[in-house]
Design an enzyme around this catalytic site. Structure first.
Site, short mmCIF file in Angstrom:
data_model
loop_
_atom_site.label_atom_id
_atom_site.label_comp_id
_atom_site.label_asym_id
_atom_site.label_seq_id
_atom_site.Cartn_x
_atom_site.Cartn_y
_atom_site.Cartn_z
N HIS A 46 73.10 64.73 80.62
CA HIS A 46 72.20 65.88 80.69
C HIS A 46 72.47 66.91 79.54
O HIS A 46 73.78 67.32 79.56
CB HIS A 46 72.55 66.70 81.96
CG HIS A 46 71.71 67.95 82.24
ND1 HIS A 46 70.40 68.12 82.10
CD2 HIS A 46 72.12 69.42 82.36
CE1 HIS A 46 70.24 69.35 82.37
NE2 HIS A 46 71.31 69.90 82.36
N HIS A 48 70.50 69.86 76.87
CA HIS A 48 69.30 70.74 76.21
C HIS A 48 69.32 70.99 74.87
O HIS A 48 69.96 71.86 74.41
CB HIS A 48 69.36 72.17 77.11
CG HIS A 48 68.95 71.96 78.37
ND1 HIS A 48 67.72 72.36 78.98
CD2 HIS A 48 69.97 72.01 79.58
CE1 HIS A 48 67.80 72.06 80.45
NE2 HIS A 48 68.96 72.11 80.80
N GLU A 121 60.17 69.66 80.28
CA GLU A 121 60.40 70.65 81.58
C GLU A 121 59.02 71.40 81.85
O GLU A 121 58.31 71.69 80.97
CB GLU A 121 61.46 71.90 80.92
CG GLU A 121 61.95 72.75 81.90
CD GLU A 121 63.11 73.57 81.58
OE1 GLU A 121 64.11 73.43 82.24
OE2 GLU A 121 63.15 74.23 80.45
N HIS A 158 61.67 72.41 86.79
CA HIS A 158 62.86 73.23 86.13
C HIS A 158 63.81 73.35 87.30
O HIS A 158 65.44 73.06 87.31
CB HIS A 158 62.58 74.60 85.82
CG HIS A 158 63.65 75.26 85.44
ND1 HIS A 158 63.92 76.45 86.28
CD2 HIS A 158 64.68 75.42 84.08
CE1 HIS A 158 65.19 77.15 85.79
NE2 HIS A 158 65.45 76.52 84.68
N HIS A 185 67.33 70.53 87.99
CA HIS A 185 68.30 71.43 88.32
C HIS A 185 68.18 71.74 89.74
O HIS A 185 67.26 72.38 90.14
CB HIS A 185 68.52 72.55 87.38
CG HIS A 185 68.17 72.45 86.08
ND1 HIS A 185 67.06 72.23 85.38
CD2 HIS A 185 69.07 72.25 85.13
CE1 HIS A 185 67.35 72.04 84.17
NE2 HIS A 185 68.41 71.93 83.72
N GLU A 188 72.60 74.48 91.90
CA GLU A 188 73.63 74.68 90.84
C GLU A 188 74.60 75.85 91.13
O GLU A 188 75.88 75.89 90.89
CB GLU A 188 72.82 75.03 89.44
CG GLU A 188 73.68 75.17 88.39
CD GLU A 188 72.99 75.41 87.09
OE1 GLU A 188 73.63 75.55 85.94
OE2 GLU A 188 71.62 75.31 87.14
N ASP A 292 75.64 69.81 79.92
CA ASP A 292 74.58 70.64 79.78
C ASP A 292 74.41 71.20 78.34
O ASP A 292 74.98 70.68 77.53
CB ASP A 292 75.02 71.82 80.55
CG ASP A 292 73.76 72.58 81.32
OD1 ASP A 292 72.72 72.66 80.92
OD2 ASP A 292 73.97 73.13 82.32
#
Length: 349
Positions: A46, A48, A121, A158, A185, A188, A292
């Site tokens: 995972h 971004h 996304e 998202h 996600h 979280e 992340d």
């Protein structure tokens, strides 16, 4: 294995096994310590990458979301390139990435020398736009899937609260029928739970700050229970984070075949809490590991995620999380270190 080792001749592995046995078989071989673990190339499940130029943030989760929105102009192909270069330098065997803009998805499909999945996304809370948004996503994914690339394309709604129920159902149906992987996600932060269960907390005021429509018709359920009620859970879905869960919810995830990615350093930086590893392992749901983004993690080295947990979680579980589980989650064949394996394919921690 614990207390294991490799015997290397030239540039290839000639034996693998418990260190004591290898020492008996090869008594003349010099012993070189290589840290805590020797593994195949790790997987960052995972990332971004388009956030790689956004400054690192430590603080509350809601403030972090504001931080990301405020730096939205930095989510570019240039940022993705910087992140991709870091992954290459780390020698990863594959990665999963969520891209906010379609042009970043296209750039990664054309330029990534690494295999994995890039997820588009999707954020849209207007139920009246569910058909049009789903149709646009379906068309984009269909076109991207025709391209020759080491990456597969997938979908990333998202969060449970930033996609309307109608759109989420359509995206899940698309993923199931067309075979697109889904990453989301979920659970979280405490702020997410407060918003979804009580329509309260600091996230509630965030849309007004940026001129977005307010949150309405929130389900009054925790994120995992909400997804279960909608029929979203299943082997097509990867839940990222899964921190704010109870035992019943972990059981739901395990029984449905849903996969999970843990990002422990990001969770710590954003005061989200700690994933209850003991519950996941109780129900035989072994997570993969991800970092992340660079905006909430100091680097993209997934081995540092494992080392962060080394004294709290069985190291063998963490090694599997960074290797085998990550490969399987991304639909990649998991490599093994055996006789004849090139030393270049072995990573030390």
């Amino acid at each position: 294995m614990l207390k294991g080792g490799l015997v290397v001749v030239g540039q290839h592995v000639v034996a693998v096994g418990p260190l004591a046995e290898l020492r008996q078989t090869y008594p003349e071989a010099p012993l070189i310590q290589k840290g805590k673990a020797l593994t195949p190339k790790v997987v960052n499940a995972h990332t971004h990458l388009d956030l790689s130029t956004v400054p690192y943030f430590r603080g509350g989760y809601t403030e972090f979301i504001q931080h990301v929105i405020d730096h939205g102009s930095k989510r570019t192909t240039e940022a993705a390139l910087q992140g991709l270069n870091e992954l290459q330098a780390l020698g990863v065997g594959g990665f999963g990435d969520i891209a906010y803009r379609p042009e970043v998805v296209e750039w990664l499909l054309e330029n990534s020398p690494l295999p994995g999945v890039v997820y588009l996304e999707v954020i849209n809370r207007n139920p009246e736009q569910a058909d049009s948004v789903a149709g646009r996503v379906a068309q984009q994914l269909s076109e991207w899937r025709k391209r020759k690339s080491l990456l597969r394309v997938g979908i990333s709604p998202h969060t449970p609260y930033n996609v309307s129920p109608a759109l989420l159902k359509k995206l899940v149906e698309m993923a199931r029928l067309e075979g697109f992987p889904l990453q989301m996600h979920v659970a979280e932060s405490p702020e997410e739970t407060a918003l979804m269960t009580q329509s309260s907390g600091p996230l509630k005021a965030l849309p007004e700050r940026y001129g977005y429509p307010p949150y309405q018709n929130l389900p009054g359920l925790t994120p995992v229970r909400y997804l279960a009620e909608l029929g979203v859970l299943g082997p097509h879905l990867t839940v990222v984070h899964g921190v704010q869960v109870d035992e019943e919810e972990v059981q739901m995830l395990a029984q449905s075949g849903t996969q999970v990615v843990a990002c422990p350093r990001s969770n710590e930086a954003l005061a989200c809490g700690q994933m209850p590893w003991e519950l996941y392992l109780k129900y035989r749901l072994e997570p993969a590991l991800g970092t992340d983004s660079r905006s909430s993690s100091p680097d993209l080295d997934v081995r540092n995620e494992a080392l962060f947990l080394w004294e709290r979680v069985d190291p063998r579980v963490l090694v599997r999380a960074a290797t085998r589980n990550g490969y399987r989650m991304l639909g990649l064949e998991a490599p093994r270190i055996t006789r004849g394996t090139s030393v270049s394919q072995v990573q030390s921690w």
